[in-house]
Design an enzyme around this catalytic site. Structure first.
Site, PDB file in Angstrom:
ATOM      1  N   SER A 292       0.798  -1.238   0.000  1.00 58.08           N
ATOM      2  CA  SER A 292       0.000   0.000   0.000  1.00 58.08           C
ATOM      3  C   SER A 292       0.822   1.275   0.000  1.00 58.08           C
ATOM      4  CB  SER A 292      -0.918   0.026   1.220  1.00 58.08           C
ATOM      5  OG  SER A 292      -2.001  -0.826   1.001  1.00 58.08           O
TER       6      SER A 292
ATOM      7  N   LYS B 288       0.516   3.489  -2.944  1.00 51.75           N
ATOM      8  CA  LYS B 288      -0.698   4.284  -3.226  1.00 51.75           C
ATOM      9  C   LYS B 288      -0.450   5.798  -3.327  1.00 51.75           C
ATOM     10  CE  LYS B 288      -3.667   0.721  -1.138  1.00 51.75           C
ATOM     11  NZ  LYS B 288      -4.414   0.339   0.095  1.00 51.75           N
TER      12      LYS B 288
ATOM     13  N   TYR C 263      -2.902  -2.890 -10.514  1.00 47.52           N
ATOM     14  CA  TYR C 263      -2.825  -2.630  -9.065  1.00 47.52           C
ATOM     15  C   TYR C 263      -1.992  -3.710  -8.356  1.00 47.52           C
ATOM     16  CZ  TYR C 263      -4.357  -2.500  -4.191  1.00 47.52           C
ATOM     17  OH  TYR C 263      -4.383  -2.488  -2.815  1.00 47.52           O
TER      18      TYR C 263
ATOM     19  N   TYR D  87      -4.914   4.134   7.702  1.00 47.73           N
ATOM     20  CA  TYR D  87      -6.233   3.470   7.736  1.00 47.73           C
ATOM     21  C   TYR D  87      -7.057   3.949   8.923  1.00 47.73           C
ATOM     22  CZ  TYR D  87      -3.439   0.562   4.667  1.00 47.73           C
ATOM     23  OH  TYR D  87      -2.601   0.123   3.704  1.00 47.73           O
TER      24      TYR D  87
ATOM     25  N   VAL E 104       1.097  -3.703   3.949  1.00 49.30           N
ATOM     26  CA  VAL E 104       0.961  -4.980   4.665  1.00 49.30           C
ATOM     27  C   VAL E 104       2.226  -5.832   4.695  1.00 49.30           C
ATOM     28  CG1 VAL E 104      -1.516  -5.447   4.598  1.00 49.30           C
ATOM     29  CG2 VAL E 104      -0.092  -6.088   2.664  1.00 49.30           C
TER      30      VAL E 104
HETATM   31  N1  GLN Z   1      -1.835  -5.574  -1.992  1.00 45.33           N
HETATM   32  C1  GLN Z   1      -2.491  -5.359  -0.753  1.00 45.33           C
HETATM   33  C2  GLN Z   1      -3.979  -5.531  -0.934  1.00 45.33           C
HETATM   34  O1  GLN Z   1      -4.506  -5.011  -1.860  1.00 45.33           O
HETATM   35  C3  GLN Z   1      -2.190  -3.984  -0.241  1.00 45.33           C
HETATM   36  C4  GLN Z   1      -2.877  -3.686   1.064  1.00 45.33           C
HETATM   37  C5  GLN Z   1      -1.986  -3.002   2.069  1.00 45.33           C
HETATM   38  O2  GLN Z   1      -0.767  -2.911   1.940  1.00 45.33           O
HETATM   39  N2  GLN Z   1      -2.605  -2.557   3.134  1.00 45.33           N
HETATM   40  O3  GLN Z   1      -4.636  -6.191  -0.185  1.00 45.33           O
END
Ligand code: GLN
Length: 390
Positions: A63, A66, A188, A240, A258
């Site tokens: 993430s 992003k 993505y 988040y 993550v």
């Molecule tokens: N690739 C992960 C997902 O889409 C990214 C989520 C994250 O890093 N919080 O679930």
């Protein structure tokens, strides 16, 4: 040892023993991460990278991609066009929530999965490869070196990405995503699977910290306004459903992923990144957050703390044969203009009318237009003869 590296090592030692949390398990490849990895890097204004711990270990960006893809689409199509597809409000929900705005189908913000998928859907290109190339080019410019995709993590994500696909289909039904769902989603998944080290993330963070200019390469990657927009959204949404408490306690725009990365930005000071795969219930790295929080506390980096340099430009007064010279350097914001005027008013009391003063503004690093207007207007009202050199 360099005093900053010594301080960083101390922070690392302080958080090392915390083994709470667990690596992400919903993407099979991530579940295999070595949970004890721990690393920390900072990059300052001169582009010097300082790092401690497992700073050579590569992991997927997840993430943390992003905000950088957001920066790309903001540069390409502008804020208003992006906001037609994705909001800028903290969602207060988990990063993978199936939740869209009533009626419009817009996701809450570009930092949760739905919003990131909508953002990635705005990247131009004929196919997944072309779009991925564009994203790789953007993220590489932020990092100051060529990055690449980890193909096995990508396959792992794609083969288990049904929840993200579901979000893509839902958004396409509202017209929030125009691109075919598979095109947006595979792009993505590839974007999330880009490999980085903690040192790369710190350079990427520093490029945002210095207004879109990469301090390592000297390249302008995005416009200052784009960097500001991205940092604003990171401040309110980057962690988040922990974003509010993060801003309260740590006070820095940040983004987590993550695989255990966390990146944070102290504007005009530092880009910071930490890596440790064990996550808390929000999906944020436990020790990564502790590292950034400790650093922010020890170095006084909370955004909302008073920062004197903004209201106190450096004012240096010297006597020369043709009058007094006042040299200004640093930043001339509104509060700073007020301070310069106060110095001039004090001088007006002690100097005979008609005295000559040279106001030398050539060394100001940054001048805000409204501050300059205020200063000039007031200068005219003073009983001295003031020459303004810029
Ligand atoms: N690739 C992960 C997902 O889409 C990214 C989520 C994250 O890093 N919080 O679930």
């Amino acid at each position: 040892m360099d005093p900053i590296v010594a301080l960083m090592q101390q922070v690392l030692d302080d958080v090392e023993d915390d083994d709470s949390g667990a690596p992400a398990s919903y993407i099979p490849e991530l579940a295999e991460a070595e949970p004890d990895h721990l690393a920390f890097a900072v990059v300052g204004p001169r582009g010097q990278i300082r790092s401690v711990g497992d700073d050579e270990v590569a992991f997927t960006i997840q993430s943390i991609s992003k905000p950088f893809v957001l920066a790309h689409v903001l540069s390409e199509i502008g804020l208003d066009a992006v906001m037609q597809r994705v909001g800028t409000e903290p969602s207060g929900e988990p990063f993978n929530a199936i939740s869209l705005e009533e009626n419009t189908g817009r996701p809450a913000n570009p930092m949760v999965n739905a919003g990131a998928i909508a953002t990635t859907g705005l990247v131009a290109g004929a196919d997944v490869d072309e779009r991925t190339e564009t994203i790789l080019r953007t993220l590489s410019a932020f990092a100051g070196r060529d990055l690449r995709v980890d193909e096995s993590v990508y396959r792992s994500e794609s083969s288990t990405g049904d929840r993200n696909r579901a979000l893509g289909h839902l958004m396409r039904s509202y017209g929030v995503v125009d691109a075919p769902v598979e095109l947006a989603l595979e792009t993505y998944f590839r974007q999330c699977s880009i490999l980085v080290t903690v040192r790369d993330l710190a350079v990427m963070a520093s490029t945002l910290a210095f207004g879109g200019m990469n301090p390592l390469t000297g390249d302008r990657v995005v416009e200052e306004r784009v960097a500001r927009n991205v940092l604003s959204i990171m401040s309110s949404c980057g962690m988040y459903d922990f974003s509010g408490e993060w801003l309260l306690r740590v006070g820095l725009p940040a983004k987590s992923g993550v695989s255990g990365g966390v990146l944070a930005v102290a504007p005009s000071q530092f880009g910071v990144a930490a890596f440790s795969p064990r996550l808390d219930r929000h999906g944020n790295s436990v020790r990564g957050q502790a590292i950034v929080a400790t650093l922010s506390e020890r170095m006084g980096m909370h955004l909302l703390e008073p920062h004197e340099s903004i209201s106190q430009p450096i004012v240096d007064i010297s006597e020369t044969d043709d009058g007094r010279v006042i040299r200004l350097s640093g930043e001339l914001g509104f509060a700073a203009a007020e301070r310069v005027l106060a110095v001039l008013r004090d001088l007006a009391v002690v100097l005979p009318d008609g005295s000559v003063i040279h106001l030398d503004a050539r060394e100001l690093a940054r001048t805000h237009p409204a501050a300059l207007v205020a200063l000039r207007t007031e200068l005219d009202a003073l009983p001295m003869r003031i020459s303004y050199v810029e």
